[in-house]
Design a protein around this motif. Structure first.
Motif, short mmCIF file in Angstrom:
data_model
loop_
_atom_site.label_atom_id
_atom_site.label_comp_id
_atom_site.label_asym_id
_atom_site.label_seq_id
_atom_site.Cartn_x
_atom_site.Cartn_y
_atom_site.Cartn_z
N GLY A 56 0.83 -1.20 0.00
CA GLY A 56 0.00 0.00 0.00
C GLY A 56 0.86 1.24 0.00
N VAL A 57 0.19 2.39 -0.08
CA VAL A 57 0.90 3.68 -0.17
C VAL A 57 0.56 4.52 1.06
CG1 VAL A 57 -0.96 4.54 -1.70
CG2 VAL A 57 1.19 5.81 -1.54
N ILE A 58 1.61 5.00 1.74
CA ILE A 58 1.43 5.86 2.91
C ILE A 58 1.08 7.27 2.43
CG2 ILE A 58 2.64 6.97 4.83
CD1 ILE A 58 4.33 4.43 5.13
N SER A 59 0.06 7.87 3.08
CA SER A 59 -0.41 9.21 2.70
C SER A 59 -0.94 9.91 3.94
CB SER A 59 -1.55 9.07 1.67
OG SER A 59 -2.30 10.26 1.55
N ALA A 60 -0.95 11.23 3.91
CA ALA A 60 -1.70 11.97 4.94
C ALA A 60 -3.18 11.63 4.80
CB ALA A 60 -1.49 13.47 4.77
N VAL A 61 -3.90 11.63 5.90
CA VAL A 61 -5.33 11.31 5.85
C VAL A 61 -6.06 12.29 4.92
CG1 VAL A 61 -5.93 12.69 7.91
CG2 VAL A 61 -7.34 10.69 7.28
N THR A 62 -5.51 13.51 4.80
CA THR A 62 -6.11 14.53 3.93
C THR A 62 -5.68 14.39 2.47
OG1 THR A 62 -4.24 15.89 4.59
CG2 THR A 62 -6.33 16.34 5.70
N GLY A 63 -4.76 13.48 2.18
CA GLY A 63 -4.19 13.35 0.84
C GLY A 63 -5.26 13.14 -0.23
N HIS A 64 -5.03 13.72 -1.39
CA HIS A 64 -6.00 13.65 -2.48
C HIS A 64 -6.36 12.20 -2.81
CE1 HIS A 64 -7.90 15.01 -6.32
NE2 HIS A 64 -8.06 16.12 -5.62
N ILE A 65 -5.35 11.32 -2.81
CA ILE A 65 -5.61 9.91 -3.15
C ILE A 65 -6.52 9.24 -2.12
CG2 ILE A 65 -3.51 9.56 -4.50
CD1 ILE A 65 -2.29 8.17 -1.99
N ASN A 66 -6.52 9.79 -0.89
CA ASN A 66 -7.31 9.17 0.18
C ASN A 66 -8.73 9.71 0.25
OD1 ASN A 66 -7.48 7.38 2.48
ND2 ASN A 66 -7.47 9.20 3.77
N GLN A 70 6.77 10.28 11.47
CA GLN A 70 5.52 9.54 11.29
C GLN A 70 5.72 8.33 10.37
OE1 GLN A 70 2.86 12.86 10.02
NE2 GLN A 70 1.29 11.73 11.14
N VAL A 71 6.45 8.56 9.29
CA VAL A 71 6.69 7.48 8.33
C VAL A 71 7.50 6.37 9.00
CG1 VAL A 71 7.90 6.86 6.19
CG2 VAL A 71 6.47 8.91 6.27
N ARG A 72 8.54 6.77 9.74
CA ARG A 72 9.38 5.78 10.42
C ARG A 72 8.55 4.98 11.44
NH1 ARG A 72 14.77 5.21 10.80
NH2 ARG A 72 15.22 7.31 10.03
N ALA A 73 7.70 5.68 12.20
CA ALA A 73 6.89 5.00 13.22
C ALA A 73 5.94 3.99 12.57
CB ALA A 73 6.11 6.03 14.04
N TYR A 74 5.35 4.37 11.44
CA TYR A 74 4.42 3.46 10.76
C TYR A 74 5.17 2.24 10.23
CZ TYR A 74 0.48 1.78 8.06
OH TYR A 74 -0.54 1.00 7.58
N TYR A 75 6.32 2.50 9.64
CA TYR A 75 7.16 1.43 9.08
C TYR A 75 7.58 0.45 10.19
CZ TYR A 75 11.21 -0.68 6.65
OH TYR A 75 12.11 -1.55 6.09
N ASP A 76 8.08 1.02 11.29
CA ASP A 76 8.53 0.17 12.41
C ASP A 76 7.38 -0.64 12.99
OD1 ASP A 76 11.10 1.05 12.08
OD2 ASP A 76 11.04 2.51 13.71
#
Length: 345
Positions: A82-92, A120-126
């Motif tokens: 999947g692709v990590i995005s801000a909750v506000t991201g256009h794709i989301n 945030q990205v590191r925390a999600y990845y970990d």
């Protein structure tokens, strides 16, 4: 009628900047090969690579933002990623599940201002890899950001550098949605050039639809591992325009004599005049946006009144009595319309 209303609903209400229409008319009867393999596309690619200081980059022309986002994303991810995005991201939020429809989940991270951070990205990845059941969960495969964001905010150079360093370390390609790229580059708060963006992302696109073109987005792929077979992916996704010259001519024009940044400046100047007036009149700004989108908290009664004279975008409900609305300026916004709006406020 709606024609007499002042329009601030979005940043693609005009057709195209006159220079582009002139070039399209001048070249209309020329015959060129299709699928963006014509001379105009070649010229435009060279000009874009030069502007990005990225001689090795691949440049591809697509028609619109949603199409560009899902084609780039599906070209990068494996089926289980999947692709990590801000909750506000256009794709989301605003693409009717286009990315999900290609079989890839959007992994949304909380965001107040539309941005996501390296930590945030590191925390999600970990969290993913430390979960004993990680094979049962969609694997994060890349990161998507928007600049400017859907909330009008922009990344600073240091924020982007930090995010990119983290993405590289974790092996997650970084993709920047540049639908409003010109307005980000021209913001008074911006400390980035196109070259900085090219140096700190793996793939990004330069938005034309919202910034002076009739339609079109230019995808710039800097990471060599992502270049292979991209045109296969475009074609399979219905994203390869037969009359590709229509895209090449537009981007060739936008990247001649700095036209892209010159026309973008108008959106910022008009938006900043509006922002200053809103602040002077004591309106509450929902977000501190340095670009062409301005978000204001209005009493519902005031919103109804204003809505009779001005077209704006409903953003979200603020509370029982207040609503957040958005005014968007563009390369084509007239200063007298800003003055008229300020009068009404």
């Amino acid at each position: 009628g709606i024609e007499e209303m002042i329009q601030f609903q979005c940043d693609y209400e005009e057709g195209a900047c006159p220079q582009i229409l002139e070039r399209l008319v001048e070249t209309n009867l020329e015959q060129t090969v299709g699928y963006s393999e014509d001379e105009y596309c070649k010229q435009a690619r060279e000009k874009i690579k030069k502007a990005c200081d990225a001689p090795e980059a691949d440049v591809h022309f697509l028609v619109g933002g949603t199409q560009t986002n899902y084609v780039v994303i599906r070209s990068i991810l494996r089926p289980y990623q999947g692709v990590i995005s801000a909750v506000t991201g256009h794709i989301n939020v605003h693409e009717t599940g286009a990315v999900e429809a290609t079989g890839h989940k959007v992994l949304a991270l909380p965001s107040k201002d539309g941005k996501i951070t390296a930590s945030q990205v590191r925390a999600y990845y970990d969290a993913h890899w430390n979960d004993a059941d990680h094979e049962h969960i969609v694997q994060p495969g890349m990161v998507y950001i928007s600049h400017p964001t859907e909330n009008g905010t922009i990344y600073s150079k240091s924020e982007l550098q930090e995010l990119y360093a983290t993405c590289k370390e974790l092996g997650l390609p970084l993709f920047m949605d540049g639908a409003r790229m010109g307005y980000g580059l021209m913001s008074e708060k911006s400390d980035m050039t196109l070259a900085d963006i090219a140096a700190n992302t793996d793939v990004f696109y330069i938005g034309g639809t919202k910034v002076g073109a009739l339609f079109g987005e230019a995808v710039v792929i800097t990471k060599s591992a992502l270049k292979k077979d991209f045109r296969y992916c475009m074609k399979q996704s219905g994203a390869m325009l037969a009359k590709g010259r229509l895209l090449g001519i537009q981007f060739d024009t936008l990247f001649t004599d700095d036209l892209y940044t010159r026309i973008s400046k108008n959106a910022i100047e008009t938006a900043m005049k509006l922002k200053r007036a809103l602040q002077e009149k004591g309106y509450q700004l929902f977000l501190d946006s340095p670009t062409n989108q301005q978000f204001v908290v209005l009493e519902n009664k005031k919103k109804e009144e204003l809505g009779k004279e001005v077209q704006f975008d409903f953003w979200e409900k603020y509370d029982e009595d207040h609503t957040v609305i958005r005014f968007a300026t563009s390369w084509g916004t007239k200063m007298e319309d800003i003055d008229a709006l300020i009068e009404l406020l």
